[in-house]
Design a protein around this motif. Sequence first.
Motif, mmCIF file in Angstrom:
data_model
loop_
_atom_site.group_PDB
_atom_site.id
_atom_site.type_symbol
_atom_site.label_atom_id
_atom_site.label_comp_id
_atom_site.label_asym_id
_atom_site.label_seq_id
_atom_site.Cartn_x
_atom_site.Cartn_y
_atom_site.Cartn_z
ATOM 1 N N ARG A 1 -9.955 6.005 -8.318
ATOM 2 C CA ARG A 1 -11.212 5.265 -7.530
ATOM 3 C C ARG A 1 -11.165 6.609 -6.361
ATOM 4 N NH1 ARG A 1 -10.561 -0.377 -7.918
ATOM 5 N NH2 ARG A 1 -11.846 -0.246 -6.050
ATOM 6 N N LEU A 2 -9.483 6.361 -6.429
ATOM 7 C CA LEU A 2 -9.522 6.411 -4.585
ATOM 8 C C LEU A 2 -9.728 8.175 -5.311
ATOM 9 C CD1 LEU A 2 -5.893 4.615 -3.928
ATOM 10 C CD2 LEU A 2 -8.061 4.318 -2.995
ATOM 11 N N THR B 1 -7.139 2.601 -10.027
ATOM 12 C CA THR B 1 -6.465 2.765 -8.601
ATOM 13 C C THR B 1 -7.073 4.242 -8.535
ATOM 14 O OG1 THR B 1 -5.909 0.568 -8.483
ATOM 15 C CG2 THR B 1 -5.834 2.040 -6.785
ATOM 16 N N GLU C 1 -7.135 -5.859 -3.780
ATOM 17 C CA GLU C 1 -6.504 -4.487 -4.377
ATOM 18 C C GLU C 1 -5.508 -3.822 -4.050
ATOM 19 O OE1 GLU C 1 -10.150 -3.234 -6.928
ATOM 20 O OE2 GLU C 1 -9.923 -3.165 -5.653
ATOM 21 N N GLN C 2 -5.268 -4.297 -2.792
ATOM 22 C CA GLN C 2 -4.408 -3.927 -0.814
ATOM 23 C C GLN C 2 -3.515 -4.390 -1.620
ATOM 24 O OE1 GLN C 2 -6.535 -2.767 2.853
ATOM 25 N NE2 GLN C 2 -7.764 -2.271 1.257
ATOM 26 N N SER D 1 -1.367 5.486 -3.966
ATOM 27 C CA SER D 1 -2.162 5.679 -2.886
ATOM 28 C C SER D 1 -1.921 6.133 -1.325
ATOM 29 C CB SER D 1 -2.853 3.951 -3.070
ATOM 30 O OG SER D 1 -2.641 3.089 -4.333
ATOM 31 N N GLY E 1 -12.980 8.653 -3.659
ATOM 32 C CA GLY E 1 -13.427 8.191 -2.075
ATOM 33 C C GLY E 1 -13.535 6.791 -2.324
ATOM 34 N N ASP E 2 -13.362 5.806 -3.221
ATOM 35 C CA ASP E 2 -13.459 4.998 -3.120
ATOM 36 C C ASP E 2 -12.689 3.748 -2.208
ATOM 37 O OD1 ASP E 2 -14.905 2.042 -3.634
ATOM 38 O OD2 ASP E 2 -14.458 1.901 -6.018
ATOM 39 N N GLU E 3 -12.750 2.632 -2.167
ATOM 40 C CA GLU E 3 -11.417 2.194 -1.111
ATOM 41 C C GLU E 3 -11.471 0.884 -1.616
ATOM 42 O OE1 GLU E 3 -13.880 0.941 2.574
ATOM 43 O OE2 GLU E 3 -13.853 3.144 3.786
ATOM 44 N N LEU E 4 -10.153 -0.003 -1.693
ATOM 45 C CA LEU E 4 -10.087 -0.401 -2.283
ATOM 46 C C LEU E 4 -9.758 -2.329 -1.488
ATOM 47 C CD1 LEU E 4 -5.670 0.421 -2.589
ATOM 48 C CD2 LEU E 4 -7.743 0.591 -4.565
ATOM 49 N N THR E 5 -10.243 -3.236 -2.667
ATOM 50 C CA THR E 5 -10.520 -4.357 -1.660
ATOM 51 C C THR E 5 -9.163 -4.992 -1.431
ATOM 52 O OG1 THR E 5 -10.281 -5.696 -3.725
ATOM 53 C CG2 THR E 5 -12.195 -4.666 -3.549
ATOM 54 N N ASP F 1 -2.521 8.973 1.174
ATOM 55 C CA ASP F 1 -3.174 9.697 1.655
ATOM 56 C C ASP F 1 -1.962 11.111 0.960
ATOM 57 O OD1 ASP F 1 -5.238 8.382 3.049
ATOM 58 O OD2 ASP F 1 -4.611 8.813 4.837
#
Length: 208
Positions: free
Chosen positions: A173-174, A170, A184-185, A99, A177-181, A101
């Motif tokens: 989605r990342l 996951t 989920e983090q 996850s 460009g989606d963000e984790l809730t 960058d």
Amino acid sequence: MKRDEPFTQRQQAVLDCALNLLVAGGEKALTTAAIAREAGCSKESLYKWFGDRDGLLAAIVEHQASKVRAPDALDGPFSKQTLIQELQHFAENLIEVISSDISLALNRLAIGQASRGDVALGRTLLHKGRGRIGAQTTRLLSAAMQQGHLETAPAKEAYHVLYGLVLKDTHVRLLLGDELTAAEQDTATVARKAVSDFMKLYGATTED
């Protein structure tokens, strides 16, 4: 440098600089001149250590993949609880690295190159990254089956199930460009749930 030799601390620092450049500026920023300037070394040193651009990218992938602490098969007998703890540590670390960058930037670069017909980096990611991690974890699962902690099944297949339970969608989605809730983090909780679900599927109902 031979591929089976570990990177020196200096080489690791250079690869970290390259990864930071990739995250900050994408593929265009990842030039030997920029890496040499950022890392404070010569372009000649880069070539000596890593070879051409493909060799440098392979080294970057290998360095990033090494951050996932895939469990080795444990020496001697081990308990089911030890197995669960090892898998939870692996799952949590896998989520954090995949996850990051840096991993996302590497995968986006590979996807971009593949769209232009260049699949070299993608194959390197599969072989040096996911493949290496999978091989180590598969050996642990195989040992657990031999000791009766897991039901007998193809260990490689079991690993793919574990990998899917840990990451689900996951990574995709990342990449999009989606963000984790917030839930989920919470990687520790996600890892425990994934391993619990895995043990429900593969855990031996009775042990000798």
